[in-house]
Scaffold this active site. Structure first.
Site, PDB file in Angstrom:
ATOM      1  N   GLY A  81       0.835  -1.201   0.000  1.00 36.13           N
ATOM      2  CA  GLY A  81       0.000   0.000   0.000  1.00 36.13           C
ATOM      3  C   GLY A  81       0.872   1.254   0.000  1.00 36.13           C
ATOM      4  O   GLY A  81       2.107   1.178   0.082  1.00 36.13           O
ATOM      5  N   ASP A  82       0.208   2.415  -0.144  1.00 34.89           N
ATOM      6  CA  ASP A  82       0.901   3.721  -0.134  1.00 34.89           C
ATOM      7  C   ASP A  82       1.956   3.838  -1.227  1.00 34.89           C
ATOM      8  O   ASP A  82       2.984   4.489  -1.046  1.00 34.89           O
ATOM      9  CB  ASP A  82       1.560   3.978   1.243  1.00 34.89           C
ATOM     10  CG  ASP A  82       0.575   3.818   2.382  1.00 34.89           C
ATOM     11  OD1 ASP A  82      -0.550   4.313   2.235  1.00 34.89           O
ATOM     12  OD2 ASP A  82       0.921   3.182   3.387  1.00 34.89           O
ATOM     13  N   LYS A 126      -0.593   5.329  -5.702  1.00 36.32           N
ATOM     14  CA  LYS A 126      -1.573   4.969  -6.742  1.00 36.32           C
ATOM     15  C   LYS A 126      -2.411   6.177  -7.153  1.00 36.32           C
ATOM     16  O   LYS A 126      -2.761   6.338  -8.315  1.00 36.32           O
ATOM     17  CB  LYS A 126      -2.524   3.869  -6.224  1.00 36.32           C
ATOM     18  CG  LYS A 126      -1.843   2.547  -5.958  1.00 36.32           C
ATOM     19  CD  LYS A 126      -2.806   1.531  -5.388  1.00 36.32           C
ATOM     20  CE  LYS A 126      -3.203   1.769  -3.956  1.00 36.32           C
ATOM     21  NZ  LYS A 126      -2.153   1.651  -2.948  1.00 36.32           N
ATOM     22  N   LYS A 179      -1.738   9.238  -7.533  1.00 38.85           N
ATOM     23  CA  LYS A 179      -1.145  10.118  -8.534  1.00 38.85           C
ATOM     24  C   LYS A 179      -1.301   9.508  -9.935  1.00 38.85           C
ATOM     25  O   LYS A 179      -1.551  10.225 -10.913  1.00 38.85           O
ATOM     26  CB  LYS A 179       0.338  10.353  -8.210  1.00 38.85           C
ATOM     27  CG  LYS A 179       0.982  11.238  -9.231  1.00 38.85           C
ATOM     28  CD  LYS A 179       2.234  11.879  -8.754  1.00 38.85           C
ATOM     29  CE  LYS A 179       2.763  12.744  -9.886  1.00 38.85           C
ATOM     30  NZ  LYS A 179       4.070  13.283  -9.617  1.00 38.85           N
ATOM     31  N   GLY A 186      -6.490   5.917   2.145  1.00 43.45           N
ATOM     32  CA  GLY A 186      -6.536   7.365   2.292  1.00 43.45           C
ATOM     33  C   GLY A 186      -5.507   8.043   1.428  1.00 43.45           C
ATOM     34  O   GLY A 186      -4.389   7.558   1.298  1.00 43.45           O
ATOM     35  N   HIS A 187      -5.914   9.108   0.796  1.00 40.06           N
ATOM     36  CA  HIS A 187      -4.920   9.952   0.145  1.00 40.06           C
ATOM     37  C   HIS A 187      -5.436  11.375   0.048  1.00 40.06           C
ATOM     38  O   HIS A 187      -6.622  11.627   0.159  1.00 40.06           O
ATOM     39  CB  HIS A 187      -4.504   9.399  -1.215  1.00 40.06           C
ATOM     40  CG  HIS A 187      -5.643   9.188  -2.144  1.00 40.06           C
ATOM     41  ND1 HIS A 187      -6.268   7.982  -2.282  1.00 40.06           N
ATOM     42  CD2 HIS A 187      -6.262  10.036  -2.975  1.00 40.06           C
ATOM     43  CE1 HIS A 187      -7.237   8.102  -3.163  1.00 40.06           C
ATOM     44  NE2 HIS A 187      -7.259   9.327  -3.595  1.00 40.06           N
ATOM     45  N   GLN A 201      -4.803  -0.293  -0.948  1.00 37.35           N
ATOM     46  CA  GLN A 201      -3.760  -1.152  -0.349  1.00 37.35           C
ATOM     47  C   GLN A 201      -2.881  -1.766  -1.456  1.00 37.35           C
ATOM     48  O   GLN A 201      -2.771  -1.170  -2.507  1.00 37.35           O
ATOM     49  CB  GLN A 201      -4.370  -2.221   0.564  1.00 37.35           C
ATOM     50  CG  GLN A 201      -5.034  -1.651   1.837  1.00 37.35           C
ATOM     51  CD  GLN A 201      -6.482  -1.253   1.639  1.00 37.35           C
ATOM     52  OE1 GLN A 201      -7.261  -1.969   1.045  1.00 37.35           O
ATOM     53  NE2 GLN A 201      -6.861  -0.104   2.152  1.00 37.35           N
ATOM     54  N   THR A 236      -4.328   8.036   6.716  1.00 36.12           N
ATOM     55  CA  THR A 236      -5.538   7.754   7.479  1.00 36.12           C
ATOM     56  C   THR A 236      -5.264   7.839   8.978  1.00 36.12           C
ATOM     57  O   THR A 236      -6.073   8.355   9.731  1.00 36.12           O
ATOM     58  CB  THR A 236      -6.081   6.356   7.102  1.00 36.12           C
ATOM     59  OG1 THR A 236      -6.341   6.351   5.702  1.00 36.12           O
ATOM     60  CG2 THR A 236      -7.355   6.019   7.859  1.00 36.12           C
ATOM     61  N   ARG A 252       0.266   7.419  11.360  1.00 31.76           N
ATOM     62  CA  ARG A 252       1.366   6.614  11.925  1.00 31.76           C
ATOM     63  C   ARG A 252       2.611   6.686  11.041  1.00 31.76           C
ATOM     64  O   ARG A 252       2.497   6.703   9.811  1.00 31.76           O
ATOM     65  CB  ARG A 252       0.949   5.136  12.011  1.00 31.76           C
ATOM     66  CG  ARG A 252      -0.081   4.860  13.057  1.00 31.76           C
ATOM     67  CD  ARG A 252      -0.448   3.399  13.068  1.00 31.76           C
ATOM     68  NE  ARG A 252      -1.165   2.995  11.857  1.00 31.76           N
ATOM     69  CZ  ARG A 252      -1.490   1.737  11.568  1.00 31.76           C
ATOM     70  NH1 ARG A 252      -1.135   0.767  12.368  1.00 31.76           N
ATOM     71  NH2 ARG A 252      -2.176   1.455  10.476  1.00 31.76           N
ATOM     72  N   LYS A 311       7.970   8.090  -6.546  1.00 26.67           N
ATOM     73  CA  LYS A 311       8.838   8.634  -5.480  1.00 26.67           C
ATOM     74  C   LYS A 311      10.330   8.366  -5.697  1.00 26.67           C
ATOM     75  O   LYS A 311      11.080   8.159  -4.742  1.00 26.67           O
ATOM     76  CB  LYS A 311       8.373   8.123  -4.112  1.00 26.67           C
ATOM     77  CG  LYS A 311       6.953   8.603  -3.786  1.00 26.67           C
ATOM     78  CD  LYS A 311       6.523   8.277  -2.379  1.00 26.67           C
ATOM     79  CE  LYS A 311       6.614   9.470  -1.463  1.00 26.67           C
ATOM     80  NZ  LYS A 311       5.892   9.295  -0.185  1.00 26.67           N
ATOM     81  N   LEU A 312      10.729   8.393  -6.959  1.00 26.38           N
ATOM     82  CA  LEU A 312      12.156   8.207  -7.262  1.00 26.38           C
ATOM     83  C   LEU A 312      12.989   9.316  -6.615  1.00 26.38           C
ATOM     84  O   LEU A 312      14.126   9.100  -6.204  1.00 26.38           O
ATOM     85  CB  LEU A 312      12.345   8.195  -8.790  1.00 26.38           C
ATOM     86  CG  LEU A 312      13.731   7.831  -9.296  1.00 26.38           C
ATOM     87  CD1 LEU A 312      14.120   6.416  -8.895  1.00 26.38           C
ATOM     88  CD2 LEU A 312      13.808   7.964 -10.822  1.00 26.38           C
ATOM     89  N   ASP A 313      12.401  10.507  -6.490  1.00 26.63           N
ATOM     90  CA  ASP A 313      13.116  11.659  -5.929  1.00 26.63           C
ATOM     91  C   ASP A 313      13.565  11.439  -4.482  1.00 26.63           C
ATOM     92  O   ASP A 313      14.532  12.050  -4.032  1.00 26.63           O
ATOM     93  CB  ASP A 313      12.215  12.912  -5.978  1.00 26.63           C
ATOM     94  CG  ASP A 313      10.865  12.669  -5.330  1.00 26.63           C
ATOM     95  OD1 ASP A 313      10.188  11.697  -5.729  1.00 26.63           O
ATOM     96  OD2 ASP A 313      10.486  13.424  -4.415  1.00 26.63           O
ATOM     97  N   GLY A 371       8.226  13.328  -8.147  1.00 21.45           N
ATOM     98  CA  GLY A 371       7.892  14.344  -7.145  1.00 21.45           C
ATOM     99  C   GLY A 371       6.388  14.426  -6.987  1.00 21.45           C
ATOM    100  O   GLY A 371       5.645  13.790  -7.734  1.00 21.45           O
TER     101      GLY A 371
HETATM  102  P1  IMP Z   1      -7.001  -2.801   8.016  1.00 18.80           P
HETATM  103  O1  IMP Z   1      -7.119  -2.756   6.536  1.00 18.80           O
HETATM  104  O2  IMP Z   1      -7.402  -1.513   8.692  1.00 18.80           O
HETATM  105  O3  IMP Z   1      -7.670  -3.997   8.600  1.00 18.80           O
HETATM  106  O4  IMP Z   1      -5.437  -2.960   8.379  1.00 18.80           O
HETATM  107  C1  IMP Z   1      -4.726  -4.152   8.106  1.00 18.80           C
HETATM  108  C2  IMP Z   1      -3.290  -3.855   7.678  1.00 18.80           C
HETATM  109  O5  IMP Z   1      -3.304  -3.201   6.417  1.00 18.80           O
HETATM  110  C3  IMP Z   1      -2.544  -2.924   8.634  1.00 18.80           C
HETATM  111  O6  IMP Z   1      -1.186  -3.278   8.622  1.00 18.80           O
HETATM  112  C4  IMP Z   1      -2.707  -1.554   7.978  1.00 18.80           C
HETATM  113  O7  IMP Z   1      -1.675  -0.675   8.330  1.00 18.80           O
HETATM  114  C5  IMP Z   1      -2.648  -1.944   6.509  1.00 18.80           C
HETATM  115  N1  IMP Z   1      -3.369  -0.990   5.654  1.00 18.80           N
HETATM  116  C6  IMP Z   1      -4.696  -0.866   5.494  1.00 18.80           C
HETATM  117  N2  IMP Z   1      -4.988   0.112   4.622  1.00 18.80           N
HETATM  118  C7  IMP Z   1      -3.815   0.601   4.197  1.00 18.80           C
HETATM  119  C8  IMP Z   1      -3.464   1.604   3.245  1.00 18.80           C
HETATM  120  O8  IMP Z   1      -4.298   2.241   2.597  1.00 18.80           O
HETATM  121  N3  IMP Z   1      -2.131   1.808   3.071  1.00 18.80           N
HETATM  122  C9  IMP Z   1      -1.187   1.089   3.750  1.00 18.80           C
HETATM  123  N4  IMP Z   1      -1.472   0.140   4.631  1.00 18.80           N
HETATM  124  C10 IMP Z   1      -2.777  -0.110   4.855  1.00 18.80           C
END
Ligand code: IMP
Length: 426
Positions: free
Chosen positions: A12-13, A16, A18, A40-41, A223, A299, A302, A330-332, A414
């Site tokens: 995840g993260d 996507k 962009k 979340g974004h 994700q 989201t 953390r 994120k090559l930068d 970037g």
């Molecule tokens: P859940 O989807 O809230 O049940 O979380 C399960 C795992 O997936 C945890 O390690 C979260 O940090 C990770 N996770 C859920 N959604 C995302 C996301 O959008 N980006 C990155 N990690 C995510």
């Protein structure tokens, strides 16, 4: 434009949003197919900040229809809050947000159950606490409520919710948690009915019709492959299929309708929450990537764990998804590093493997075999073409292509919209 799917290739993260933003102008409909408000974004357009968790960010393109597909789990209050905040900023949503009747509800009890699970440290996954796991558990156990309950008249809806929340409260109490106030929660959900009901739609039919009319679809994954419930690092993952199978099951469109399957990979790796992460960098090196890459959850806020690109995992994500194209983002963030490492194989006991082991047990014990690449001077973010990139950066991207087995058609250098290089085909 072919119908496209955009999928995360890591944990995840990957950035996507962009890539979706870059491809959206060529699409008529954007659809999400799994997950919920755990995603979340943030998109910044002309200084305005828009936070997205449930509604596809394609809503910022004025004519786009945005679908929340049947594979999603939806918190009605979160959906209405997101819709309202868009409207406040002048985004017209009327008739443009369609919610599948078959998507499942995330209820306040789901969040309460999850918070008890997560506080028992022996089984903590480090979830986003958005009720995702418990809602999908109800779905698989056939005890969940789907968005179609909002079609019921108010009193009947109230009864269904009362029974369900009271049942869930027994579970919460048996786990030692604090039950929710059924009356208050039911009242607020019944009140939401007037706003939710007009959004409900039989989205698989809408999508099928769009396909038959030749309208272009863009399916937006949340994700990433390594968090996929079947293929990821079980049990440290999310509760949905974030890989290509989820895109089909979660929208109801057939594989024959898909033209391009785009995987998005970050030029290094991050993960939030617990679970194995073979190429993780601890200490200063990890902090540096986190600070430079602003690697904090959208989201939950953390800090994300950071590490080198893992080509073993990358190859696996390419294969499981049947990727036909890819983007590197994120090559930068790697600017100015003297050397960059890439995990190319794992050592497991007395043998080496280039296969990503299923689950978490073996992965926890895997030692990584690295290849080293020379870093570059200067800023890749200033380049507006492939040829303008520092040559060591090009060598690095080409090496990742070779290792993962997919061409990076887009290279993001970037956060700005124009810091995206689309490479000509060879
Ligand atoms: P859940 O989807 O809230 O049940 O979380 C399960 C795992 O997936 C945890 O390690 C979260 O940090 C990770 N996770 C859920 N959604 C995302 C996301 O959008 N980006 C990155 N990690 C995510």
């Amino acid at each position: 434009m072919p119908n496209r799917v955009v999928l995360g290739g890591q944990w995840g993260d990957e950035g996507k949003a962009k890539i979706v933003d870059a491809l959206a102008p060529e699409a008529d409909i954007v659809a999400r197919f799994q997950g919920g408000a755990n995603a979340g974004h943030t998109v910044i357009v002309e200084g305005d900040r828009y936070a997205f968790h449930l509604i596809p960010s394609g809503i910022l393109h004025p004519k786009m229809i945005c679908i929340l597909g049947n594979g999603m789990v939806i918190d009605p209050a979160a959906l209405l809050a997101e819709k309202k905040s868009l409207e406040k900023k002048g985004v017209e949503t009327e008739g443009r947000v369609l919610v599948s009747r078959a998507a499942h509800l995330v209820l306040p009890t789901h969040k309460a159950i999850e918070s008890v699970w997560e506080s028992a440290s022996s089984r903590a996954v480090g979830t986003t606490l958005r009720g995702i796991g418990p809602s999908y558990r109800d779905k698989a156990g056939r005890s969940g409520l789907r968005m179609e309950v909002f079609d019921l008249p108010g009193p009947e809806l109230g009864e269904r919710l009362t029974v369900k929340l009271a049942e869930d409260n027994h579970t919460i109490e048996s786990l030692g948690g604090k039950p929710v106030e059924v009356g208050r929660e039911v009242e607020s959900l019944v009140r939401a009915r007037a706003e939710i009901r007009p959004l409900l739609s039989d989205t698989p039919h809408v999508l099928a019709e769009a396909v038959s009319q030749g309208r272009a679809l863009l399916l937006e994954g949340a994700q990433g492959a390594l968090l996929d419930i079947d293929h990821g690092t079980y049990p440290y993952l999310t509760s949905s299929n974030c890989t290509i199978g989820g895109a089909l099951a979660g929208t109801g469109i057939g594989p024959d309708a898909l033209g391009e399957i785009v995987g998005v990979f970050k030029a290094y790796c991050t993960r939030v929450g617990a679970g194995p992460f073979p190429t993780e960098l601890e200490g200063e090196a990890g902090d540096r990537l986190r600070d430079r890459g602003r690697e904090f959850g959208t989201t939950t806020g953390r800090p994300r764990r950071c590490g080198w690109f893992d080509a073993v995992a990358g190859r696996f994500a390419r294969r499981v998804n049947g990727l036909t194209a890819a983007a590197l983002t994120k090559l930068d963030v790697l600017d100015g590093l003297e050397t960059i490492r890439v995990g190319v194989r794992y050592r497991l006991g007395d043998h080496e493997t280039d296969l990503f082991p299923p689950g978490s047990e073996r992965l926890q014990r895997a030692e990584v075999v690295y290849e080293e690449f020379k870093g570059w001077e200067g800023r890749v973010g200033d380049a507006r073409s492939w040829d303008a990139l520092p040559s060591a950066a090009r060598v690095y991207v080409l090496a990742l292509e070779e290792l993962v087995g997919i061409r990076f058609r887009w290279v993001s250098t970037g956060p700005e919209r124009d810091q995206l290089i689309e490479r000509e085909s060879d």
